[in-house]
Design a protein around this motif. Structure first.
Motif: not given
Length: 152
Positions: A76, A78, A127, A136, A138, A140
């Protein structure tokens, strides 16, 4: 890692942190994609994010927090900022990828291309608003089934 939008080396520092972490974690094959994603996300903060009224301090630098977390199946990335405005995620394909090369540049969208890149390079993009303000974003990377120890 905490960075500041006004520093000239902010995007470079974010890329170096991502590169070092991924090499330490034997995820060298993800370095190029992850560096491009962090560059786009940090660049969006630098160019578009301004602190919410409750977080704004006159004369203060704009804070950017970059976090990487590795789990057995996922990586991840962020990027947090102090602006709670939602990011402009791409909703779908505006143009077929085969046609984009033939279109005049004036027809292509002016904004949102960076998040299209992030969306294409990652396995997930979302987000979340922060409780006290800010947000934030994010992304992945799925680790299962990837060759992970390639060259950086």
């Amino acid at each position: 890692m905490t960075l500041f939008a006004e520093s000239r080396d902010t995007p470079q520092a974010a890329r170096k942190m991502v590169c070092a972490a991924l090499e330490d974690w034997a995820l060298g094959a993800l370095v190029d994609d992850a560096k491009l994603c962090v560059s786009e996300l940090v660049g969006n903060v630098v160019h578009h994010a301004f602190p919410d009224d409750g977080l704004a301090v006159p004369g203060a630098r704009r804070r950017i927090d970059v976090t990487l977390r590795k789990w057995p199946k996922w990586l991840f990335l962020a990027v947090a900022d102090e602006d709670s405005s939602p990011p402009m995620f791409p909703l779908g394909e505006n143009f077929s990828p085969e046609l984009v090369g033939d279109l005049p540049e004036a027809v292509l969208p002016d904004a949102g291309r960076g998040l299209v890149i992030v969306q294409r390079l990652t396995d997930g993009l979302w987000w979340s608003p922060e409780e006290l303000g800010g947000k934030t974003v994010f992304c992945r990377f799925d680790l299962v089934g990837r060759v992970l120890d390639g060259p950086a």
